[in-house]
Motif scaffolding. Structure first.
Motif, PDB file in Angstrom:
ATOM      1  N   THR A 146       0.834  -1.202   0.000  1.00 62.37           N
ATOM      2  CA  THR A 146       0.000   0.000   0.000  1.00 62.37           C
ATOM      3  C   THR A 146       0.868   1.251   0.000  1.00 62.37           C
ATOM      4  O   THR A 146       0.353   2.354  -0.136  1.00 62.37           O
ATOM      5  N   GLU A 147       2.169   1.088   0.161  1.00 62.44           N
ATOM      6  CA  GLU A 147       3.116   2.207   0.193  1.00 62.44           C
ATOM      7  C   GLU A 147       3.412   2.657  -1.241  1.00 62.44           C
ATOM      8  O   GLU A 147       4.123   1.967  -1.983  1.00 62.44           O
ATOM      9  N   SER A 148       2.870   3.798  -1.645  1.00 60.80           N
ATOM     10  CA  SER A 148       3.010   4.224  -3.036  1.00 60.80           C
ATOM     11  C   SER A 148       3.885   5.459  -3.211  1.00 60.80           C
ATOM     12  O   SER A 148       3.905   6.048  -4.288  1.00 60.80           O
ATOM     13  N   ASP A 149       4.636   5.837  -2.172  1.00 56.30           N
ATOM     14  CA  ASP A 149       5.556   6.964  -2.318  1.00 56.30           C
ATOM     15  C   ASP A 149       6.693   6.590  -3.255  1.00 56.30           C
ATOM     16  O   ASP A 149       7.228   5.486  -3.196  1.00 56.30           O
ATOM     17  N   ASN A 150       7.055   7.530  -4.117  1.00 56.82           N
ATOM     18  CA  ASN A 150       8.237   7.409  -4.950  1.00 56.82           C
ATOM     19  C   ASN A 150       8.171   6.215  -5.916  1.00 56.82           C
ATOM     20  O   ASN A 150       9.175   5.551  -6.158  1.00 56.82           O
ATOM     21  N   ILE A 151       6.964   5.924  -6.450  1.00 60.00           N
ATOM     22  CA  ILE A 151       6.840   4.853  -7.441  1.00 60.00           C
ATOM     23  C   ILE A 151       6.442   5.437  -8.791  1.00 60.00           C
ATOM     24  O   ILE A 151       5.799   6.490  -8.855  1.00 60.00           O
ATOM     25  N   THR A 152       6.858   4.752  -9.849  1.00 59.30           N
ATOM     26  CA  THR A 152       6.467   5.131 -11.201  1.00 59.30           C
ATOM     27  C   THR A 152       6.039   3.866 -11.939  1.00 59.30           C
ATOM     28  O   THR A 152       6.530   2.770 -11.646  1.00 59.30           O
ATOM     29  N   PRO A 153       5.139   3.995 -12.919  1.00 61.55           N
ATOM     30  CA  PRO A 153       4.748   2.825 -13.702  1.00 61.55           C
ATOM     31  C   PRO A 153       5.934   2.262 -14.472  1.00 61.55           C
ATOM     32  O   PRO A 153       6.797   3.018 -14.942  1.00 61.55           O
ATOM     33  N   CYS A 154       5.983   0.936 -14.603  1.00 60.18           N
ATOM     34  CA  CYS A 154       7.018   0.301 -15.432  1.00 60.18           C
ATOM     35  C   CYS A 154       6.426  -0.748 -16.371  1.00 60.18           C
ATOM     36  O   CYS A 154       7.127  -1.262 -17.226  1.00 60.18           O
ATOM     37  N   SER A 155       5.144  -1.085 -16.210  1.00 60.82           N
ATOM     38  CA  SER A 155       4.431  -1.974 -17.133  1.00 60.82           C
ATOM     39  C   SER A 155       3.030  -1.410 -17.332  1.00 60.82           C
ATOM     40  O   SER A 155       2.400  -0.968 -16.372  1.00 60.82           O
ATOM     41  N   TRP A 156       2.569  -1.447 -18.589  1.00 54.69           N
ATOM     42  CA  TRP A 156       1.270  -0.895 -18.932  1.00 54.69           C
ATOM     43  C   TRP A 156       0.505  -1.912 -19.770  1.00 54.69           C
ATOM     44  O   TRP A 156       1.093  -2.706 -20.486  1.00 54.69           O
ATOM     45  N   LEU A 157      -0.825  -1.833 -19.710  1.00 54.06           N
ATOM     46  CA  LEU A 157      -1.668  -2.650 -20.581  1.00 54.06           C
ATOM     47  C   LEU A 157      -2.682  -1.754 -21.270  1.00 54.06           C
ATOM     48  O   LEU A 157      -3.089  -0.721 -20.751  1.00 54.06           O
ATOM     49  N   GLU A 208      13.932   9.829  -9.316  1.00 61.27           N
ATOM     50  CA  GLU A 208      13.897   9.621 -10.751  1.00 61.27           C
ATOM     51  C   GLU A 208      13.090   8.368 -11.036  1.00 61.27           C
ATOM     52  O   GLU A 208      13.057   7.451 -10.251  1.00 61.27           O
ATOM     53  N   GLY A 209      12.449   8.337 -12.178  1.00 59.96           N
ATOM     54  CA  GLY A 209      11.652   7.169 -12.486  1.00 59.96           C
ATOM     55  C   GLY A 209      11.777   6.760 -13.937  1.00 59.96           C
ATOM     56  O   GLY A 209      12.607   7.266 -14.673  1.00 59.96           O
ATOM     57  N   VAL A 210      10.948   5.850 -14.337  1.00 56.75           N
ATOM     58  CA  VAL A 210      10.895   5.341 -15.694  1.00 56.75           C
ATOM     59  C   VAL A 210      10.262   6.406 -16.574  1.00 56.75           C
ATOM     60  O   VAL A 210       9.328   7.090 -16.160  1.00 56.75           O
ATOM     61  N   MET A 211      10.763   6.555 -17.788  1.00 52.69           N
ATOM     62  CA  MET A 211      10.174   7.542 -18.696  1.00 52.69           C
ATOM     63  C   MET A 211       8.794   7.085 -19.165  1.00 52.69           C
ATOM     64  O   MET A 211       8.497   5.896 -19.200  1.00 52.69           O
ATOM     65  N   GLU A 212       7.959   8.039 -19.485  1.00 51.78           N
ATOM     66  CA  GLU A 212       6.620   7.759 -19.998  1.00 51.78           C
ATOM     67  C   GLU A 212       6.723   7.458 -21.490  1.00 51.78           C
ATOM     68  O   GLU A 212       7.461   8.132 -22.208  1.00 51.78           O
ATOM     69  N   PRO A 213       5.994   6.456 -21.969  1.00 44.71           N
ATOM     70  CA  PRO A 213       6.063   6.149 -23.401  1.00 44.71           C
ATOM     71  C   PRO A 213       5.521   7.302 -24.242  1.00 44.71           C
ATOM     72  O   PRO A 213       4.516   7.922 -23.873  1.00 44.71           O
ATOM     73  N   PRO A 214       6.165   7.616 -25.369  1.00 42.73           N
ATOM     74  CA  PRO A 214       5.721   8.719 -26.225  1.00 42.73           C
ATOM     75  C   PRO A 214       4.313   8.495 -26.785  1.00 42.73           C
ATOM     76  O   PRO A 214       3.964   7.378 -27.186  1.00 42.73           O
ATOM     77  N   ALA A 215       3.542   9.548 -26.849  1.00 39.55           N
ATOM     78  CA  ALA A 215       2.133   9.467 -27.259  1.00 39.55           C
ATOM     79  C   ALA A 215       1.954   8.906 -28.670  1.00 39.55           C
ATOM     80  O   ALA A 215       1.064   8.081 -28.900  1.00 39.55           O
TER      81      ALA A 215
END
Length: 194
Positions: free
Chosen positions: A85-96, A120-127
């Motif tokens: 449940t600890e969501s501090d400092n997280i970024t998405p790394c897998s998407w569906l 720092e986190g994972v980059m967001e996929p380009p639109a």
């Protein structure tokens, strides 16, 4: 040109209704839909056309364990992915892809990669890439089967899951490592393109 696909927030209901309950079930769907053909052709071409092959891979959507609505599957700096449940400092790394949107379903706590500083986190996929890949997945019927995953060029991970403890452990290896070649019970669930 493919229409834009919005990147949206995590949705517990989508995670449980779309991501297959096991890699075994996900592989059955993958093979039944001849997904490898598309991985080797139109999906690969999309990654290369958009120049994202060093940052992202295609992956087989699956979940390691069930989550409550307040939990997320988060890879911690030690390589273990846990239900938390600890969501501090997280970024998405897998998407569906689902219902015309791109949903994150696995996360990474910053500080996991060598040299990655906290925050720092994972980059967001380009639109434009997301739009084209989403259109390919809709056209081929693979939306609920193939997803998108962050990638560190030259490194692959082998995962093992303890469903009872709800912990998945990832060990990273250089691509082509001898340890990967000798693993009999491993399954390829992520596809990098060169």
């Amino acid at each position: 040109m493919a229409r834009p696909i919005p990147l949206v927030e995590y949705n517990h209901d989508v995670y449980h209704s779309v991501a297959n309950p096991s890699l075994h079930d996900a592989l059955a769907d993958f093979h039944a839909l001849n997904a490898m053909h598309y991985i080797n052709t139109s999906i690969r071409d999309c990654f290369l056309r958009h120049g994202v092959e060093k940052s992202f891979t295609a992956c087989i959507n699956h979940r390691h364990f069930d989550l409550s609505p307040s939990e997320r599957n988060v890879e911690e700096p030690d390589g273990r992915a846990v239900a938390t449940t600890e969501s501090d400092n997280i970024t998405p790394c897998s998407w569906l892809f689902h219902a015309g949107k791109l949903y994150p379903y696995e996360f990474k706590r910053a500080g996991n990669d060598d040299g990655e500083a906290a925050g720092e986190g994972v980059m967001e996929p380009p639109a434009a890439f997301v739009g084209e890949l989403g259109a390919i997945l809709v056209e081929t019927g693979l939306c609920d089967v193939i997803g998108l995953q962050a990638y560190s060029e030259g490194v692959v991970g082998m995962e093992s899951t303890d469903r009872e403890k709800r912990v998945s452990t990832t060990r990273s290896y250089p691509e082509g490592a001898e340890e990967l070649k000798s693993t009999r019970n491993s399954v390829v669930a992520s596809f990098a393109f060169f």
